[in-house]
Design a protein around this motif. Structure first.
Motif, PDB file in Angstrom:
ATOM      1  N   ARG A 279       0.820  -1.210   0.000  1.00  0.00           N
ATOM      2  CA  ARG A 279       0.000   0.000   0.000  1.00  0.00           C
ATOM      3  C   ARG A 279       0.858   1.266   0.000  1.00  0.00           C
ATOM      4  O   ARG A 279       0.565   2.217  -0.730  1.00  0.00           O
ATOM      5  N   TRP A 280       1.907   1.312   0.837  1.00  0.00           N
ATOM      6  CA  TRP A 280       2.626   2.574   1.052  1.00  0.00           C
ATOM      7  C   TRP A 280       4.121   2.511   0.738  1.00  0.00           C
ATOM      8  O   TRP A 280       4.815   3.519   0.879  1.00  0.00           O
ATOM      9  N   GLY A 281       4.635   1.373   0.367  1.00  0.00           N
ATOM     10  CA  GLY A 281       6.047   1.280   0.036  1.00  0.00           C
ATOM     11  C   GLY A 281       6.946   1.407   1.256  1.00  0.00           C
ATOM     12  O   GLY A 281       6.576   1.057   2.373  1.00  0.00           O
ATOM     13  N   THR A 282       8.146   1.954   1.035  1.00  0.00           N
ATOM     14  CA  THR A 282       9.140   1.979   2.106  1.00  0.00           C
ATOM     15  C   THR A 282       8.773   2.921   3.249  1.00  0.00           C
ATOM     16  O   THR A 282       9.327   2.803   4.344  1.00  0.00           O
ATOM     17  N   ALA A 283       7.858   3.847   3.008  1.00  0.00           N
ATOM     18  CA  ALA A 283       7.412   4.713   4.110  1.00  0.00           C
ATOM     19  C   ALA A 283       6.788   3.868   5.214  1.00  0.00           C
ATOM     20  O   ALA A 283       6.933   4.182   6.405  1.00  0.00           O
TER      21      ALA A 283
END
Length: 495
Positions: A279-283
């Protein structure tokens, strides 16, 4: 050409045997067998005949074979002896990896077995309560990029407290309904009381978001995982989609959980790891790192005989650096803690050729950070004036999930520790803190890390087992569980 002994079977022979039977009938048989196993199997009941004949990891492999390779047109219905035969075939699979030098070390062999079997021993209050304590109770000491109560609600289908209550309902319901959950039951009058606590739309949202796939979706996920992480020679240890979705949607619309033991785990931070990245990647991983650090600190802050200090920012050669995450100070010991939220990748869990690199990059960096902090601490840097220098020091690398054998065979390719150091999963730390409510954690850690004590080479949970009592409770988990719908009904596993 790979050769086999007369008593061995190729993985293809195992899957061919499973696919002889009607697909859904095999899943029903696996579920019934899984439900017959001891509820909290472990060291004390390894002699149980049902557990020996069909351990849950073998049943999970049978269920995967039925889903991925079976079909609904077979007429044969499996009998109990067929499951035992399938387990025997699974237990005596040809091991082609042993003919590959890069895959046949003692480390690789034991790591595979550990990751295949040990997760099924993790059950009870921690897995039900941890998501609430971990995600909802963040202290706010640092801001988060993408994780919030609202964003997690979007990800899982309900707020975390309600979602955990739904997981409790699904797990309990599976045990008393032969592994089934039928969404149609929600229309029955006898479910009115439950729906007063858990709204229908949120039950269905959580089930659809995290818990159930149909056969085609399982097959697609299995195929995609094979492309993402190819594991030559390691078919037995490949990804099992049931760990992502413990319920299978049958042709009549009912859901069945072939391995009910997987249900409580699905909402844990460990199992939401990949959903959050998607959903949000590495964040999301950066936020997860902060949440783990915060959670570990809050755990140790509940100890009655400890003072907990957060990381220290210090200067070295005009460069601003940060210490390890937490200093836990006892009257007779200082514990340095570095938290690492990176999940052990599938390839490392299968101990392929990249496994050592995964251990080195994640755990090795933590070992180095512990050593750097100890070095600057011993130099009496003014920024560390509040940390005592007159007592022994022990290091802990706190991880989101277990990195099995990290305290034993994996040490051969990790940096040499400059202080006694243990790698410990968040689950094991929860157990340690529970014991620490009545007995000093410093005493326990000093015992198991003394020279010559083999317990320092064990997983922390096993090393502290003898110090625990059935009445031990973890304060943060207890508080979280009490907030759940039906939280007054305590599960049978102490935390």
């Amino acid at each position: 050409m790979i050769k086999k002994a007369p008593h061995e079977f190729f993985y293809s022979e195992f899957t061919s045997f499973v696919r002889r039977f009607n697909q859904e009938a095999m899943l029903v048989a696996v579920t019934q067998r899984a439900l017959s196993l001891p509820r909290n199997f472990g060291i004390d009941n390894r002699g149980d005949s049902a557990l020996r004949a069909t351990p849950p990891w073998a049943l999970a492999a049978v269920a995967k074979a039925a889903i991925v390779h079976g079909n609904a047109h077979r007429r044969a219905v499996p009998r109990e002896r067929d499951l035992v035969t399938a387990r025997h075939m699974h237990n005596t699979l040809v091991a082609p990896e042993l003919d590959v030098p890069a895959l046949n070390s003692a480390f690789a062999i034991l790591a595979r077995l550990a990751f295949e079997q040990f997760p099924y021993y993790e059950r009870g209050l921690p897995e039900l309560a941890r998501p609430v304590a971990f995600f909802d109770d963040h202290s706010g000491r640092k801001s988060l990029e993408v994780i919030s109560k609202e964003s997690m609600r979007e990800l899982v289908g309900a707020d975390m407290v309600t979602a955990a209550g739904i997981v409790l309902m699904l797990a309990t319901g599976a045990e008393i309904n032969d592994g089934y959950f039928n969404p149609g039951w929600l229309d029955q009058i006898n479910f009115a009381e439950l729906l007063a606590e858990l709204p229908r739309e949120e039950i269905l949202a959580v089930v659809n978001s995290l818990f159930a796939w149909d056969m085609d979706q399982f097959r697609r996920e299995d195929a995609e995982a094979s492309v993402r992480t190819p594991l030559p020679h390691l078919d037995r240890y490949a990804f099992n989609p049931l760990t992502s979705r413990p319920f299978v949607r049958l042709s009549d619309g009912r859901l069945i959980a072939p391995i009910p033991q997987l249900i409580p785990r699905r909402l844990t931070p460990l199992e939401l790891y990949y959903a959050g990245i998607k959903r949000w990647g590495t964040a999301f991983t950066r936020d997860l790192g902060e949440l783990l650090e915060d959670y570990v600190g809050r755990q140790f802050q509940t100890l009655p005989d400890a003072t907990v200090h957060s990381e220290v920012v210090y200067m070295q050669k005009r460069q601003e650096l940060k210490s390890i995450d937490w200093f836990v100070v006892f009257d007779d010991l200082v514990v340095l803690i570095e938290a690492k939220a990176t999940r052990s990748p599938l390839a490392a869990r299968a101990a392929d050729v990249s496994a050592r690199k995964a251990y080195t990059q994640t755990l090795g960096d933590a070992f180095k950070q512990l050593g750097r902090t100890l070095g600057i601490l011993n130099k009496n840097a003014p920024e560390f004036a509040h940390i005592p220098k007159d007592r022994p020091v022990i290091g802990i690398v706190a991880t989101l999930d277990p990195w099995y054998i990290a305290n034993s065979l994996a040490r051969d390719f990790l940096p040499t520790a400059s202080l006694p150091t243990l790698v410990a999963s968040v689950g094991d730390l929860e157990k340690l803190v529970a014991i620490g409510q009545r007995r000093s954690v410093s005493e326990i850690l000093t015992h198991i890390t003394q020279a010559g004590d083999e317990r320092q080479t064990w997983d922390l949970g096993a090393a502290i087992h003898e110090f625990g009592e059935p009445t031990d409770r973890n304060p943060l988990l207890q508080q979280a569980f009490a907030r759940l719908p039906f939280g007054h009904t305590q599960p049978d596993q102490a935390a």
